[in-house]
Design a protein around this motif. Structure first.
Motif, PDB file in Angstrom:
ATOM      1  N   ILE A 177     -13.473  -6.264  -4.152  1.00  0.00           N
ATOM      2  CA  ILE A 177     -12.165  -6.404  -4.315  1.00  0.00           C
ATOM      3  C   ILE A 177     -11.501  -7.581  -3.632  1.00  0.00           C
ATOM      4  N   GLY A 178     -10.490  -8.351  -4.228  1.00  0.00           N
ATOM      5  CA  GLY A 178     -10.083  -9.547  -3.507  1.00  0.00           C
ATOM      6  C   GLY A 178      -8.993  -9.208  -2.663  1.00  0.00           C
ATOM      7  N   ARG A 179      -8.621 -10.058  -2.088  1.00  0.00           N
ATOM      8  CA  ARG A 179      -7.506 -10.148  -0.748  1.00  0.00           C
ATOM      9  C   ARG A 179      -6.228  -9.871  -1.573  1.00  0.00           C
ATOM     10  N   THR A 180      -5.787 -10.243  -2.543  1.00  0.00           N
ATOM     11  CA  THR A 180      -4.386  -9.639  -3.082  1.00  0.00           C
ATOM     12  C   THR A 180      -4.491  -8.421  -3.677  1.00  0.00           C
ATOM     13  N   ALA A 181      -5.512  -7.933  -4.306  1.00  0.00           N
ATOM     14  CA  ALA A 181      -5.538  -6.613  -5.030  1.00  0.00           C
ATOM     15  C   ALA A 181      -5.733  -5.462  -3.968  1.00  0.00           C
ATOM     16  N   LEU A 182      -6.467  -6.034  -2.631  1.00  0.00           N
ATOM     17  CA  LEU A 182      -6.383  -5.141  -1.553  1.00  0.00           C
ATOM     18  C   LEU A 182      -4.999  -4.942  -0.780  1.00  0.00           C
ATOM     19  N   LEU A 183      -4.278  -6.111  -0.466  1.00  0.00           N
ATOM     20  CA  LEU A 183      -3.018  -5.893  -0.148  1.00  0.00           C
ATOM     21  C   LEU A 183      -2.075  -5.155  -0.754  1.00  0.00           C
ATOM     22  N   ARG A 184      -2.184  -5.271  -2.037  1.00  0.00           N
ATOM     23  CA  ARG A 184      -1.335  -4.320  -2.863  1.00  0.00           C
ATOM     24  C   ARG A 184      -1.714  -2.831  -2.826  1.00  0.00           C
ATOM     25  N   GLN A 228       0.783   0.164  -1.050  1.00  0.00           N
ATOM     26  CA  GLN A 228       1.176   1.394  -1.642  1.00  0.00           C
ATOM     27  C   GLN A 228       0.651   2.622  -0.547  1.00  0.00           C
ATOM     28  N   ALA A 229      -0.233   2.356   0.039  1.00  0.00           N
ATOM     29  CA  ALA A 229      -0.883   3.559   0.793  1.00  0.00           C
ATOM     30  C   ALA A 229      -0.248   3.626   2.260  1.00  0.00           C
ATOM     31  N   ASN A 230       0.323   2.545   2.662  1.00  0.00           N
ATOM     32  CA  ASN A 230       0.811   2.281   3.902  1.00  0.00           C
ATOM     33  C   ASN A 230       2.118   3.061   4.163  1.00  0.00           C
ATOM     34  N   VAL A 231       2.576   4.018   4.318  1.00  0.00           N
ATOM     35  CA  VAL A 231       3.624   4.737   4.332  1.00  0.00           C
ATOM     36  C   VAL A 231       4.001   5.107   5.738  1.00  0.00           C
ATOM     37  N   ASN A 232       5.319   5.019   6.131  1.00  0.00           N
ATOM     38  CA  ASN A 232       5.902   5.531   7.360  1.00  0.00           C
ATOM     39  C   ASN A 232       5.570   7.008   7.721  1.00  0.00           C
ATOM     40  N   SER A 233       5.091   7.263   8.729  1.00  0.00           N
ATOM     41  CA  SER A 233       4.927   8.734   9.317  1.00  0.00           C
ATOM     42  C   SER A 233       5.996   9.180  10.068  1.00  0.00           C
TER      43      SER A 233
END
Length: 484
Positions: A276-283, A287-292
């Motif tokens: 996986i490339g940098r751009t795809a992993l950042l995207r 999407q997964a990094n939400v505030n708790s």
């Protein structure tokens, strides 16, 4: 006379015949050694005498069977009718078996095509071990697979790095190591060069290798390498081409379990095993990094591990910064990275769970600490003042004791006169002034000082008494005369 003329004519004819014979054209093509070997050079020498100049041979004339490594030309002439030209070619066979050297033409002469038989190895010896293989010959599009080239490393051989490439995918060099493999039941020491191959489209993919070269004892060896074939499988239509493909592994670093309100921290994880490339992993991370609850998450940070250059797939270090915004027991957010597993032929999910932390509000405790600090300062100031007062009183009493012990009347009078000069009301008389003296809360007048004061009073008032008596007598006499 006629006999002499006949001899001269015969001599001229012989000379002309010798010159004609010496200027006869010739063409010769020699190949050495007589029994050439695969990987070893073949010396092909072309000699042309008294012929037009032979142009340098081109690689296209030799075809794909031969590698033209070197070519030199020499030409010399000893007269208008005598010339010699030599072409020396260094050729390497590109396969074993029966090969053919092309025909060479110079003027009216030519060397016919020459058949050369190339042996894989000297008689009685096994061929040099050369084997290339791919770890997965049927990868899916976007899946990285490993390609290894093993070459026998016996003797003084030190193989030069080989280039690999493909028109249907990405090829990246990984490493070169020395290892041992089993071939035909025997252990063979080899030099292994590895690459990562990622097909970009489904269907047949060809991995081409450059030439294998080594220079043992100053002689160049050149071996051809056969290409590898890979059959790439298509991805499912629902899976994005730039999403993670492989078998993901997440390694987590321990997260803090206790933090203060307002403190910052970083969640760290390492992702490996997927392409996986940098751009795809950042995207994916966005999407997964939400505030708790109680945690404010910031933008993700990606770092490519330097060791990725020698790994089949990249190794990404993930950092998720956060700030604590509430107290109590807080759960860290779970990081979820979807990936396609070619072995299962289905999507999977890699989950990173750092657990929970307990956040406490330090403000009440800090307020108590501040109050305690203020109280401590006030107490310290009071103690300092009390110590200063006590020290001053002790020094004062000590001073007056020393004055009384020495009988220092001058020091006593100087102190009294200073207070008189300042206009102190209690300094009208020495006795009243002495009674008003104190060191702290205790009166100063004591037995030793009392004796010194009495002595000063006697000395002062005794010197004034005779004058007063004389004035009194004179007054009485004057009064008696007036009455008389």
């Amino acid at each position: 006379m006629q006999r002499l003329l006949r001899q001269l004519l015969a001599a001229s004819l012989v000379t002309a015949g010798g010159a004609a014979h010496a200027a006869a054209p010739s063409l010769r093509c020699d190949a050495l050694p007589a029994h050439p070997l695969l990987g070893h050079p073949l010396k092909w020498t072309i000699r042309a005498a008294n012929l037009p100049e032979i142009p340098m041979l081109q690689a296209a004339q030799l075809g794909s069977d031969w590698l033209l490594q070197n070519q030199t030309a020499q030409r010399s002439a000893s007269g208008p009718a005598r010339s010699l030209q030599t072409l020396d070619l260094t050729l390497y066979p590109m396969s074993a078996g029966t090969l053919q050297l092309p025909a060479v033409r110079a003027g009216a002469l030519s060397c016919p095509p020459r058949t050369v038989r190339i042996a894989e190895s000297p008689p009685g010896q096994a061929p040099r071990f050369i084997a290339a293989h791919v770890e997965d010959a049927n990868p899916v599009v976007g899946q990285a697979t490993r390609v290894d080239l093993d070459v026998g490393a016996g003797g003084a051989l030190d193989w030069q790095p080989v280039r690999a490439g493909s028109d249907e995918g990405l090829v990246r060099s990984l490493s070169t190591v020395s290892t041992v493999v089993r071939a035909g039941g025997n252990r063979v020491a080899v030099q292994r060069q590895s690459w990562s191959f990622t097909p970009l489209r489904p269907g047949d993919s060809t991995i081409h290798f450059g030439l294998l070269r080594a220079t043992p004892f100053g002689q160049l060896l050149v071996y051809p390498l056969r290409p590898l074939q890979v059959q790439a499988q298509p991805l499912p239509a629902y899976w994005p081409e730039d999403a993670a493909i492989g078998h993901a592994r997440l390694r987590l670093e321990r997260a803090p379990h206790r933090l203060e309100l307002g403190a910052t921290g970083v969640l760290r994880a390492t992702l490996e095993g997927v392409q996986i490339g940098r751009t795809a992993l950042l995207r994916t991370l966005e999407q997964a990094n939400v505030n708790s609850r109680g945690l404010r998450m910031y933008a993700s940070r990606l770092i490519l591990d330097p060791d990725s250059a020698h790994r089949l797939t990249p190794v990404w270090r993930i950092e998720l910064a956060f700030r604590v915004t509430a107290g109590g027991r807080l759960a860290y957010p779970q990081l979820r990275i979807p990936y396609y597993d070619p072995r299962l032929g289905a999507p999977r999910l890699a989950v990173a769970d750092w657990g929970a932390l307990r956040a406490h509000d330090p403000r009440p405790l800090r307020l108590l600490e501040a109050l305690g600090l203020v109280g401590s300062l006030v107490l310290l100031l009071a103690l300092s003042r009390a110590c200063a007062v006590a020290t001053g009183a002790w020094l004062c009493r000590r001073r007056w004791r020393r004055i009384a012990a020495r009988g220092d009347s001058r020091a006593l009078l100087r102190a009294w006169q200073r207070d008189q000069a300042r206009g102190a009301p209690q300094a009208q008389t020495l006795r009243n002034w002495a009674r008003s003296l104190s060191c702290g809360a205790q009166p100063l007048l004591q037995q030793g000082l009392e004796a010194l004061i009495e002595e000063q009073e006697r000395s002062h008032y005794a010197s004034a008494a005779p004058g007063a008596q004389a004035a009194a007598v004179q007054g009485r006499d004057e009064l008696a005369g007036e009455l008389g």
